[in-house]
Design a protein around this motif. Structure first.
Motif, PDB file in Angstrom:
ATOM      1  N   TYR A 167       0.843  -1.206   0.000  1.00 12.77           N
ATOM      2  CA  TYR A 167       0.000   0.000   0.000  1.00 12.77           C
ATOM      3  C   TYR A 167       0.879   1.257   0.000  1.00 12.77           C
ATOM      4  CZ  TYR A 167      -3.117   3.655   1.555  1.00 12.77           C
ATOM      5  OH  TYR A 167      -3.792   4.835   1.652  1.00 12.77           O
ATOM      6  N   LEU A 168       1.943   1.248   0.796  1.00 13.82           N
ATOM      7  CA  LEU A 168       2.851   2.402   0.842  1.00 13.82           C
ATOM      8  C   LEU A 168       3.522   2.640  -0.513  1.00 13.82           C
ATOM      9  CD1 LEU A 168       4.681   2.125   4.300  1.00 13.82           C
ATOM     10  CD2 LEU A 168       3.054   3.885   3.566  1.00 13.82           C
ATOM     11  N   VAL A 169       3.786   1.555  -1.246  1.00 15.14           N
ATOM     12  CA  VAL A 169       4.382   1.705  -2.580  1.00 15.14           C
ATOM     13  C   VAL A 169       3.370   2.320  -3.553  1.00 15.14           C
ATOM     14  CG1 VAL A 169       5.387   0.465  -4.540  1.00 15.14           C
ATOM     15  CG2 VAL A 169       5.998  -0.202  -2.218  1.00 15.14           C
ATOM     16  N   ARG A 190       0.754   4.248  -2.693  1.00 17.84           N
ATOM     17  CA  ARG A 190       0.172   5.484  -2.185  1.00 17.84           C
ATOM     18  C   ARG A 190       0.507   6.751  -2.991  1.00 17.84           C
ATOM     19  NH1 ARG A 190       1.730   8.968   1.771  1.00 17.84           N
ATOM     20  NH2 ARG A 190      -0.027  10.216   2.504  1.00 17.84           N
ATOM     21  N   PRO A 191       1.760   6.931  -3.435  1.00 15.37           N
ATOM     22  CA  PRO A 191       2.054   8.157  -4.186  1.00 15.37           C
ATOM     23  C   PRO A 191       1.226   8.320  -5.464  1.00 15.37           C
ATOM     24  CG  PRO A 191       4.085   7.082  -3.514  1.00 15.37           C
ATOM     25  CD  PRO A 191       2.965   6.136  -3.188  1.00 15.37           C
ATOM     26  N   TYR A 192       0.624   7.220  -5.938  1.00 11.62           N
ATOM     27  CA  TYR A 192      -0.150   7.302  -7.170  1.00 11.62           C
ATOM     28  C   TYR A 192      -1.647   7.310  -6.898  1.00 11.62           C
ATOM     29  CZ  TYR A 192       4.515   6.396  -8.518  1.00 11.62           C
ATOM     30  OH  TYR A 192       5.868   6.522  -8.641  1.00 11.62           O
ATOM     31  N   LEU A 235      -2.656  14.598  -3.825  1.00  6.91           N
ATOM     32  CA  LEU A 235      -1.666  15.598  -3.414  1.00  6.91           C
ATOM     33  C   LEU A 235      -0.270  15.174  -3.842  1.00  6.91           C
ATOM     34  CD1 LEU A 235      -2.904  16.245   0.213  1.00  6.91           C
ATOM     35  CD2 LEU A 235      -3.250  17.675  -1.797  1.00  6.91           C
ATOM     36  N   ILE A 236      -0.034  13.864  -3.807  1.00  9.42           N
ATOM     37  CA  ILE A 236       1.289  13.357  -4.157  1.00  9.42           C
ATOM     38  C   ILE A 236       1.387  13.158  -5.661  1.00  9.42           C
ATOM     39  CG2 ILE A 236       2.947  11.506  -3.762  1.00  9.42           C
ATOM     40  CD1 ILE A 236       1.764  11.032  -1.079  1.00  9.42           C
ATOM     41  N   HIS A 274       2.916  15.617  -7.974  1.00 10.30           N
ATOM     42  CA  HIS A 274       4.376  15.771  -7.966  1.00 10.30           C
ATOM     43  C   HIS A 274       5.077  14.555  -8.552  1.00 10.30           C
ATOM     44  CE1 HIS A 274       3.686  19.294  -5.632  1.00 10.30           C
ATOM     45  NE2 HIS A 274       3.157  18.623  -4.644  1.00 10.30           N
ATOM     46  N   SER A 275       4.305  13.627  -9.100  1.00 11.41           N
ATOM     47  CA  SER A 275       4.893  12.392  -9.605  1.00 11.41           C
ATOM     48  C   SER A 275       4.606  12.206 -11.093  1.00 11.41           C
ATOM     49  CB  SER A 275       4.350  11.194  -8.821  1.00 11.41           C
ATOM     50  OG  SER A 275       4.525  11.380  -7.434  1.00 11.41           O
ATOM     51  N   ASP A 334       6.095  13.004 -13.751  1.00  9.92           N
ATOM     52  CA  ASP A 334       7.219  12.559 -14.592  1.00  9.92           C
ATOM     53  C   ASP A 334       7.371  11.042 -14.583  1.00  9.92           C
ATOM     54  OD1 ASP A 334       7.834  15.103 -15.169  1.00  9.92           O
ATOM     55  OD2 ASP A 334       9.692  15.199 -13.990  1.00  9.92           O
ATOM     56  N   TYR A 335       6.784  10.385 -13.584  1.00  4.98           N
ATOM     57  CA  TYR A 335       7.063   8.967 -13.384  1.00  4.98           C
ATOM     58  C   TYR A 335       5.874   8.065 -13.696  1.00  4.98           C
ATOM     59  CZ  TYR A 335      11.165  10.824 -11.108  1.00  4.98           C
ATOM     60  OH  TYR A 335      12.329  11.496 -10.862  1.00  4.98           O
ATOM     61  N   ALA A 373       6.366   4.074 -13.845  1.00  3.04           N
ATOM     62  CA  ALA A 373       6.214   3.596 -12.464  1.00  3.04           C
ATOM     63  C   ALA A 373       5.353   2.328 -12.323  1.00  3.04           C
ATOM     64  CB  ALA A 373       5.690   4.707 -11.567  1.00  3.04           C
ATOM     65  N   GLN A 427       7.405  -0.775 -13.421  1.00  3.49           N
ATOM     66  CA  GLN A 427       8.622  -0.947 -12.617  1.00  3.49           C
ATOM     67  C   GLN A 427       8.294  -1.321 -11.182  1.00  3.49           C
ATOM     68  OE1 GLN A 427      10.686   2.759 -13.273  1.00  3.49           O
ATOM     69  NE2 GLN A 427      11.922   1.904 -14.946  1.00  3.49           N
ATOM     70  N   LEU A 428       7.284  -0.645 -10.627  1.00  2.00           N
ATOM     71  CA  LEU A 428       6.938  -0.935  -9.231  1.00  2.00           C
ATOM     72  C   LEU A 428       6.214  -2.264  -9.088  1.00  2.00           C
ATOM     73  CD1 LEU A 428       5.987   2.626  -7.953  1.00  2.00           C
ATOM     74  CD2 LEU A 428       7.983   1.268  -7.321  1.00  2.00           C
TER      75      LEU A 428
END
Lengths: 205, 205
Positions: A169-171, A173-175, A179-180, A183-184, A186-187, A191, A194-195
Protein backbone atom coordinates in the motif's frame (compact mmCIF):
# COMPACT_ATOMS: atom_id res chain seq x y z
CA UNK A 1 -50.95 14.26 12.33
CA UNK A 2 -47.73 12.53 11.43
CA UNK A 3 -49.46 10.49 8.77
CA UNK A 4 -50.99 13.56 7.17
CA UNK A 5 -47.70 15.40 7.02
CA UNK A 6 -45.94 12.40 5.41
CA UNK A 7 -48.71 12.13 2.90
CA UNK A 8 -48.58 15.85 2.22
CA UNK A 9 -44.81 15.78 1.71
CA UNK A 10 -44.90 12.91 -0.74
CA UNK A 11 -47.78 14.47 -2.61
CA UNK A 12 -46.09 17.84 -2.74
CA UNK A 13 -42.77 16.77 -4.20
CA UNK A 14 -39.92 14.30 -4.55
CA UNK A 15 -38.51 12.23 -1.68
CA UNK A 16 -35.54 13.58 0.31
CA UNK A 17 -32.99 11.28 -1.29
CA UNK A 18 -34.13 12.43 -4.72
CA UNK A 19 -33.57 16.06 -3.79
CA UNK A 20 -30.17 15.20 -2.34
CA UNK A 21 -29.20 13.41 -5.56
CA UNK A 22 -30.46 16.35 -7.59
CA UNK A 23 -28.37 18.81 -5.54
CA UNK A 24 -25.27 16.58 -5.79
CA UNK A 25 -25.69 16.19 -9.54
CA UNK A 26 -26.10 19.94 -10.09
CA UNK A 27 -23.21 20.69 -7.72
CA UNK A 28 -20.94 18.22 -9.52
CA UNK A 29 -21.74 19.96 -12.81
CA UNK A 30 -21.23 23.39 -11.25
CA UNK A 31 -17.98 22.56 -9.38
CA UNK A 32 -16.48 20.81 -12.39
CA UNK A 33 -16.97 24.01 -14.36
CA UNK A 34 -16.17 26.70 -11.78
CA UNK A 35 -14.09 24.85 -9.21
CA UNK A 36 -14.85 23.77 -5.70
CA UNK A 37 -12.72 26.08 -3.57
CA UNK A 38 -14.02 29.34 -5.04
CA UNK A 39 -17.71 28.43 -5.08
CA UNK A 40 -19.91 29.30 -2.11
CA UNK A 41 -23.23 27.67 -1.19
CA UNK A 42 -24.90 30.93 -2.31
CA UNK A 43 -23.30 30.66 -5.77
CA UNK A 44 -24.41 27.08 -5.95
CA UNK A 45 -27.97 27.84 -4.84
CA UNK A 46 -28.24 30.60 -7.46
CA UNK A 47 -26.91 28.29 -10.18
CA UNK A 48 -29.25 25.42 -9.29
CA UNK A 49 -32.23 27.67 -8.79
CA UNK A 50 -32.84 26.61 -5.18
CA UNK A 51 -32.79 28.86 -2.15
CA UNK A 52 -29.72 28.66 0.05
CA UNK A 53 -31.95 27.68 2.99
CA UNK A 54 -33.41 24.80 0.97
CA UNK A 55 -29.93 23.44 0.22
CA UNK A 56 -29.00 23.73 3.90
CA UNK A 57 -32.07 21.62 4.68
CA UNK A 58 -30.33 18.70 2.95
CA UNK A 59 -26.61 19.40 3.47
CA UNK A 60 -25.15 21.08 6.50
CA UNK A 61 -22.25 22.67 4.58
CA UNK A 62 -20.51 22.93 1.24
CA UNK A 63 -18.11 20.29 2.47
CA UNK A 64 -20.99 17.88 3.02
CA UNK A 65 -21.90 18.27 -0.68
CA UNK A 66 -18.22 17.92 -1.62
CA UNK A 67 -18.00 14.79 0.54
CA UNK A 68 -20.86 13.23 -1.39
CA UNK A 69 -19.35 14.15 -4.78
CA UNK A 70 -15.98 12.86 -3.63
CA UNK A 71 -17.50 9.63 -2.33
CA UNK A 72 -19.27 9.08 -5.67
CA UNK A 73 -16.14 9.85 -7.62
CA UNK A 74 -13.78 7.68 -5.54
CA UNK A 75 -16.45 4.98 -5.40
CA UNK A 76 -16.49 4.91 -9.21
CA UNK A 77 -12.69 4.70 -9.33
CA UNK A 78 -12.77 1.87 -6.80
CA UNK A 79 -15.31 0.01 -8.94
CA UNK A 80 -13.18 0.54 -12.06
CA UNK A 81 -10.03 -0.72 -10.29
CA UNK A 82 -11.94 -3.80 -9.16
CA UNK A 83 -13.15 -4.40 -12.73
CA UNK A 84 -9.55 -4.15 -14.01
CA UNK A 85 -8.42 -6.68 -11.40
CA UNK A 86 -11.26 -9.06 -12.24
CA UNK A 87 -10.22 -9.12 -15.89
CA UNK A 88 -7.04 -11.03 -14.99
CA UNK A 89 -6.91 -14.73 -14.07
CA UNK A 90 -3.80 -15.13 -11.94
CA UNK A 91 -2.88 -13.11 -8.83
CA UNK A 92 0.41 -11.70 -10.22
CA UNK A 93 -1.38 -10.30 -13.26
CA UNK A 94 -4.17 -9.01 -11.00
CA UNK A 95 -1.57 -7.05 -9.05
CA UNK A 96 -0.13 -5.57 -12.25
CA UNK A 97 -3.62 -4.57 -13.42
CA UNK A 98 -4.32 -3.00 -10.05
CA UNK A 99 -1.19 -0.82 -10.22
CA UNK A 100 -1.82 0.14 -13.82
CA UNK A 101 -5.46 1.05 -13.30
CA UNK A 102 -4.71 3.06 -10.16
CA UNK A 103 -2.26 5.24 -12.06
CA UNK A 104 -4.47 5.53 -15.15
CA UNK A 105 -7.66 6.37 -13.28
CA UNK A 106 -5.96 8.85 -10.94
CA UNK A 107 -4.34 10.56 -13.92
CA UNK A 108 -7.65 10.65 -15.75
CA UNK A 109 -9.24 12.39 -12.79
CA UNK A 110 -6.25 14.72 -12.66
CA UNK A 111 -6.22 15.71 -16.34
CA UNK A 112 -9.83 15.47 -17.48
CA UNK A 113 -11.72 16.52 -14.41
CA UNK A 114 -9.24 19.03 -13.07
CA UNK A 115 -11.88 20.84 -11.05
CA UNK A 116 -13.18 17.66 -9.46
CA UNK A 117 -9.60 16.70 -8.70
CA UNK A 118 -9.57 19.90 -6.64
CA UNK A 119 -12.29 18.38 -4.46
CA UNK A 120 -10.26 15.19 -4.07
CA UNK A 121 -7.29 17.37 -3.05
CA UNK A 122 -9.33 19.09 -0.35
CA UNK A 123 -10.59 15.68 0.71
CA UNK A 124 -7.06 14.31 1.00
CA UNK A 125 -5.75 17.40 2.83
CA UNK A 126 -8.57 17.40 5.35
CA UNK A 127 -8.81 13.58 5.58
CA UNK A 128 -12.50 13.39 4.68
CA UNK A 129 -14.38 10.19 5.44
CA UNK A 130 -14.72 9.42 1.71
CA UNK A 131 -10.92 9.44 1.30
CA UNK A 132 -10.40 7.18 4.29
CA UNK A 133 -13.03 4.78 2.91
CA UNK A 134 -11.29 4.77 -0.48
CA UNK A 135 -7.91 4.02 1.08
CA UNK A 136 -9.52 1.18 3.03
CA UNK A 137 -11.13 -0.15 -0.15
CA UNK A 138 -7.72 -0.20 -1.88
CA UNK A 139 -6.15 -2.13 0.99
CA UNK A 140 -9.07 -4.61 0.94
CA UNK A 141 -8.65 -5.22 -2.81
CA UNK A 142 -4.92 -5.67 -2.29
CA UNK A 143 -5.44 -8.09 0.59
CA UNK A 144 -7.80 -10.14 -1.58
CA UNK A 145 -5.17 -10.52 -4.33
CA UNK A 146 -2.49 -11.43 -1.80
CA UNK A 147 -4.67 -14.06 -0.10
CA UNK A 148 -5.52 -15.59 -3.45
CA UNK A 149 -1.85 -15.62 -4.48
CA UNK A 150 -0.81 -17.24 -1.20
CA UNK A 151 -3.40 -19.96 -1.71
CA UNK A 152 -2.45 -20.58 -5.34
CA UNK A 153 1.24 -20.77 -4.42
CA UNK A 154 2.12 -17.74 -6.57
CA UNK A 155 3.16 -15.68 -3.53
CA UNK A 156 5.31 -16.38 -0.48
CA UNK A 157 3.56 -16.97 2.86
CA UNK A 158 6.30 -16.26 5.39
CA UNK A 159 5.74 -12.53 5.84
CA UNK A 160 2.71 -11.63 7.99
CA UNK A 161 -0.13 -10.70 5.63
CA UNK A 162 -0.83 -7.36 7.37
CA UNK A 163 2.78 -6.32 6.88
CA UNK A 164 2.73 -7.22 3.18
CA UNK A 165 -0.54 -5.35 2.63
CA UNK A 166 0.76 -2.23 4.36
CA UNK A 167 4.14 -2.22 2.60
CA UNK A 168 2.61 -2.61 -0.87
CA UNK A 169 0.00 0.00 0.00
CA UNK A 170 2.85 2.40 0.84
CA UNK A 171 4.38 1.70 -2.58
CA UNK A 172 1.05 2.46 -4.30
CA UNK A 173 0.17 5.48 -2.19
CA UNK A 174 2.05 8.16 -4.19
CA UNK A 175 -0.15 7.30 -7.17
CA UNK A 176 -3.41 7.08 -5.23
CA UNK A 177 -3.19 10.31 -3.29
CA UNK A 178 -3.95 13.34 -5.47
CA UNK A 179 -1.67 15.60 -3.41
CA UNK A 180 1.29 13.36 -4.16
CA UNK A 181 0.32 12.38 -7.68
CA UNK A 182 0.68 15.95 -8.89
CA UNK A 183 4.38 15.77 -7.97
CA UNK A 184 4.89 12.39 -9.60
CA UNK A 185 3.72 13.15 -13.15
CA UNK A 186 7.22 12.56 -14.59
CA UNK A 187 7.06 8.97 -13.38
CA UNK A 188 3.51 7.87 -14.15
CA UNK A 189 4.43 6.22 -17.44
CA UNK A 190 7.12 3.87 -16.14
CA UNK A 191 6.21 3.60 -12.46
CA UNK A 192 3.33 1.06 -12.74
CA UNK A 193 5.37 -1.62 -14.51
CA UNK A 194 8.62 -0.95 -12.62
CA UNK A 195 6.94 -0.93 -9.23
CA UNK A 196 4.72 -3.94 -9.88
CA UNK A 197 7.77 -5.90 -11.04
CA UNK A 198 9.61 -4.95 -7.85
CA UNK A 199 6.60 -5.89 -5.71
CA UNK A 200 6.15 -9.20 -7.55
CA UNK A 201 9.84 -10.02 -7.00
CA UNK A 202 9.28 -9.32 -3.29
CA UNK A 203 6.33 -11.76 -3.30
CA UNK A 204 8.07 -14.67 -4.98
CA UNK A 205 7.84 -17.84 -2.86
CA UNK B 1 44.95 48.65 -17.34
CA UNK B 2 43.55 45.18 -16.77
CA UNK B 3 46.53 44.22 -14.61
CA UNK B 4 46.17 47.29 -12.42
CA UNK B 5 42.52 46.64 -11.81
CA UNK B 6 43.16 42.99 -10.84
CA UNK B 7 45.91 44.07 -8.49
CA UNK B 8 43.74 46.80 -7.07
CA UNK B 9 40.86 44.40 -6.48
CA UNK B 10 42.96 41.83 -4.67
CA UNK B 11 44.64 44.49 -2.60
CA UNK B 12 41.36 46.12 -1.74
CA UNK B 13 39.47 43.15 -0.31
CA UNK B 14 38.69 39.46 -0.11
CA UNK B 15 38.68 37.13 -3.11
CA UNK B 16 35.42 36.60 -5.04
CA UNK B 17 34.74 33.14 -3.61
CA UNK B 18 35.08 34.53 -0.09
CA UNK B 19 32.51 37.22 -0.78
CA UNK B 20 30.20 34.62 -2.33
CA UNK B 21 30.54 32.40 0.74
CA UNK B 22 29.88 35.38 2.98
CA UNK B 23 26.71 36.28 1.08
CA UNK B 24 25.49 32.66 1.13
CA UNK B 25 26.16 32.36 4.85
CA UNK B 26 24.33 35.59 5.66
CA UNK B 27 21.49 34.68 3.30
CA UNK B 28 21.11 31.21 4.89
CA UNK B 29 20.84 32.89 8.28
CA UNK B 30 18.37 35.47 6.96
CA UNK B 31 16.19 33.03 4.99
CA UNK B 32 16.06 30.53 7.84
CA UNK B 33 14.66 33.28 10.03
CA UNK B 34 12.36 35.16 7.64
CA UNK B 35 11.68 32.60 4.91
CA UNK B 36 12.83 32.42 1.34
CA UNK B 37 9.72 33.19 -0.68
CA UNK B 38 8.89 36.47 1.02
CA UNK B 39 12.42 37.90 1.09
CA UNK B 40 13.63 40.08 -1.79
CA UNK B 41 17.24 40.76 -2.77
CA UNK B 42 16.74 44.30 -1.39
CA UNK B 43 15.68 42.92 2.01
CA UNK B 44 18.68 40.64 1.96
CA UNK B 45 21.10 43.43 0.97
CA UNK B 46 19.79 45.62 3.77
CA UNK B 47 20.13 42.81 6.31
CA UNK B 48 23.67 41.91 5.26
CA UNK B 49 24.78 45.52 4.97
CA UNK B 50 25.80 45.23 1.31
CA UNK B 51 24.37 47.23 -1.58
CA UNK B 52 21.91 45.41 -3.84
CA UNK B 53 24.23 46.10 -6.78
CA UNK B 54 27.15 44.49 -4.95
CA UNK B 55 25.13 41.31 -4.36
CA UNK B 56 24.11 41.26 -8.02
CA UNK B 57 27.80 41.38 -8.92
CA UNK B 58 28.14 37.89 -7.40
CA UNK B 59 24.69 36.34 -7.91
CA UNK B 60 22.46 37.03 -10.84
CA UNK B 61 19.23 36.51 -8.85
CA UNK B 62 17.75 35.49 -5.53
CA UNK B 63 17.30 32.03 -6.99
CA UNK B 64 21.04 31.81 -7.66
CA UNK B 65 21.66 32.40 -3.93
CA UNK B 66 18.89 29.92 -3.08
CA UNK B 67 20.49 27.39 -5.45
CA UNK B 68 23.77 27.66 -3.57
CA UNK B 69 22.10 27.31 -0.15
CA UNK B 70 20.06 24.37 -1.44
CA UNK B 71 23.16 22.74 -2.94
CA UNK B 72 25.00 23.10 0.39
CA UNK B 73 22.06 21.77 2.33
CA UNK B 74 21.35 18.77 0.06
CA UNK B 75 25.10 18.14 -0.22
CA UNK B 76 25.26 17.88 3.58
CA UNK B 77 22.29 15.48 3.62
CA UNK B 78 23.96 13.40 0.90
CA UNK B 79 27.15 13.23 2.97
CA UNK B 80 25.18 12.22 6.08
CA UNK B 81 23.31 9.48 4.17
CA UNK B 82 26.63 8.16 2.87
CA UNK B 83 28.04 8.16 6.42
CA UNK B 84 25.00 6.18 7.64
CA UNK B 85 25.49 3.63 4.84
CA UNK B 86 29.20 3.31 5.58
CA UNK B 87 28.48 2.41 9.21
CA UNK B 88 26.99 -0.92 8.11
CA UNK B 89 29.02 -3.93 6.94
CA UNK B 90 26.67 -5.93 4.73
CA UNK B 91 24.68 -4.63 1.74
CA UNK B 92 21.21 -5.51 3.17
CA UNK B 93 21.93 -3.51 6.33
CA UNK B 94 23.38 -0.69 4.21
CA UNK B 95 20.09 -0.49 2.34
CA UNK B 96 18.12 -0.36 5.60
CA UNK B 97 20.40 2.42 6.89
CA UNK B 98 19.98 4.33 3.66
CA UNK B 99 16.17 4.25 3.90
CA UNK B 100 16.21 5.15 7.58
CA UNK B 101 18.62 8.05 7.20
CA UNK B 102 16.78 9.45 4.18
CA UNK B 103 13.56 9.65 6.17
CA UNK B 104 15.26 10.98 9.32
CA UNK B 105 17.31 13.65 7.57
CA UNK B 106 14.43 14.81 5.39
CA UNK B 107 12.18 15.06 8.44
CA UNK B 108 14.85 16.95 10.34
CA UNK B 109 15.06 19.47 7.51
CA UNK B 110 11.28 19.62 7.49
CA UNK B 111 10.77 20.15 11.21
CA UNK B 112 13.86 21.97 12.42
CA UNK B 113 14.72 24.16 9.47
CA UNK B 114 11.22 24.83 8.25
CA UNK B 115 12.26 27.97 6.40
CA UNK B 116 15.12 26.24 4.64
CA UNK B 117 12.74 23.43 3.73
CA UNK B 118 10.83 26.15 1.91
CA UNK B 119 13.87 26.64 -0.32
CA UNK B 120 14.07 22.91 -0.97
CA UNK B 121 10.38 23.01 -1.89
CA UNK B 122 10.97 25.77 -4.44
CA UNK B 123 13.95 23.82 -5.69
CA UNK B 124 11.88 20.67 -6.15
CA UNK B 125 8.98 22.52 -7.80
CA UNK B 126 11.21 24.34 -10.25
CA UNK B 127 13.60 21.41 -10.73
CA UNK B 128 16.75 23.33 -9.77
CA UNK B 129 20.13 21.89 -10.71
CA UNK B 130 20.94 21.22 -7.04
CA UNK B 131 17.84 19.00 -6.71
CA UNK B 132 18.67 17.05 -9.85
CA UNK B 133 22.23 16.55 -8.59
CA UNK B 134 20.90 15.31 -5.23
CA UNK B 135 18.56 12.83 -6.90
CA UNK B 136 21.47 11.59 -9.01
CA UNK B 137 23.63 11.23 -5.89
CA UNK B 138 20.94 9.10 -4.22
CA UNK B 139 20.73 6.82 -7.26
CA UNK B 140 24.53 6.51 -7.31
CA UNK B 141 24.64 5.52 -3.62
CA UNK B 142 21.86 3.01 -4.24
CA UNK B 143 23.64 1.54 -7.27
CA UNK B 144 26.81 1.11 -5.18
CA UNK B 145 24.95 -0.90 -2.52
CA UNK B 146 23.25 -3.04 -5.17
CA UNK B 147 26.51 -3.78 -6.99
CA UNK B 148 28.17 -4.75 -3.74
CA UNK B 149 25.23 -6.99 -2.78
CA UNK B 150 25.24 -8.68 -6.18
CA UNK B 151 28.94 -9.41 -5.80
CA UNK B 152 28.62 -10.71 -2.24
CA UNK B 153 25.71 -12.95 -3.25
CA UNK B 154 23.26 -11.15 -0.93
CA UNK B 155 21.15 -9.88 -3.85
CA UNK B 156 19.74 -11.51 -6.98
CA UNK B 157 21.45 -10.73 -10.32
CA UNK B 158 18.76 -11.59 -12.86
CA UNK B 159 17.03 -8.22 -13.03
CA UNK B 160 18.92 -5.58 -15.05
CA UNK B 161 20.74 -3.33 -12.58
CA UNK B 162 19.32 -0.11 -14.08
CA UNK B 163 15.79 -1.39 -13.60
CA UNK B 164 16.44 -2.34 -9.97
CA UNK B 165 18.02 1.05 -9.21
CA UNK B 166 15.11 2.93 -10.76
CA UNK B 167 12.38 0.85 -9.08
CA UNK B 168 13.93 1.21 -5.62
CA UNK B 169 14.51 4.90 -6.24
CA UNK B 170 10.76 5.23 -6.98
CA UNK B 171 10.00 3.55 -3.66
CA UNK B 172 12.31 6.00 -1.83
CA UNK B 173 11.22 9.10 -3.71
CA UNK B 174 8.17 10.03 -1.58
CA UNK B 175 10.52 10.43 1.40
CA UNK B 176 13.25 12.28 -0.49
CA UNK B 177 11.16 14.89 -2.21
CA UNK B 178 10.06 17.66 0.18
CA UNK B 179 6.85 18.28 -1.78
CA UNK B 180 5.77 14.70 -1.26
CA UNK B 181 7.20 14.24 2.23
CA UNK B 182 4.85 16.85 3.67
CA UNK B 183 1.94 14.60 2.64
CA UNK B 184 3.52 11.45 4.04
CA UNK B 185 4.11 12.51 7.64
CA UNK B 186 1.64 9.90 8.96
CA UNK B 187 3.83 7.16 7.53
CA UNK B 188 7.37 8.29 8.30
CA UNK B 189 7.65 6.21 11.45
CA UNK B 190 6.81 2.82 9.95
CA UNK B 191 7.63 3.36 6.28
CA UNK B 192 11.45 2.98 6.44
CA UNK B 193 11.41 -0.50 7.98
CA UNK B 194 8.32 -1.73 6.09
CA UNK B 195 9.61 -0.52 2.75
CA UNK B 196 13.19 -1.71 3.24
CA UNK B 197 11.87 -5.14 4.20
CA UNK B 198 9.75 -5.23 1.05
CA UNK B 199 12.69 -4.09 -1.09
CA UNK B 200 15.03 -6.64 0.54
CA UNK B 201 12.50 -9.42 -0.15
CA UNK B 202 12.48 -8.27 -3.79
CA UNK B 203 16.30 -8.53 -3.87
CA UNK B 204 16.61 -12.03 -2.43
CA UNK B 205 18.59 -14.33 -4.75
Amino acid sequence: MKKTSTYAASARGPADHEVRDQIVLAATEHFSRYGYEKTTVSDLAKAIGFSKAYIYKFFESKQAIGEMICANCLGQIGTDIKAAIDQADRPPEKLRRMFKSIVELSLQLFSQDRKLYEIATSAATERWQSTLAYEEQIRTLLRGILEEGRQSGDFERKTPLDETVMAIYLVMRPYLNPLILQHSLDYTEDAPSQLSSLVLRSLSP
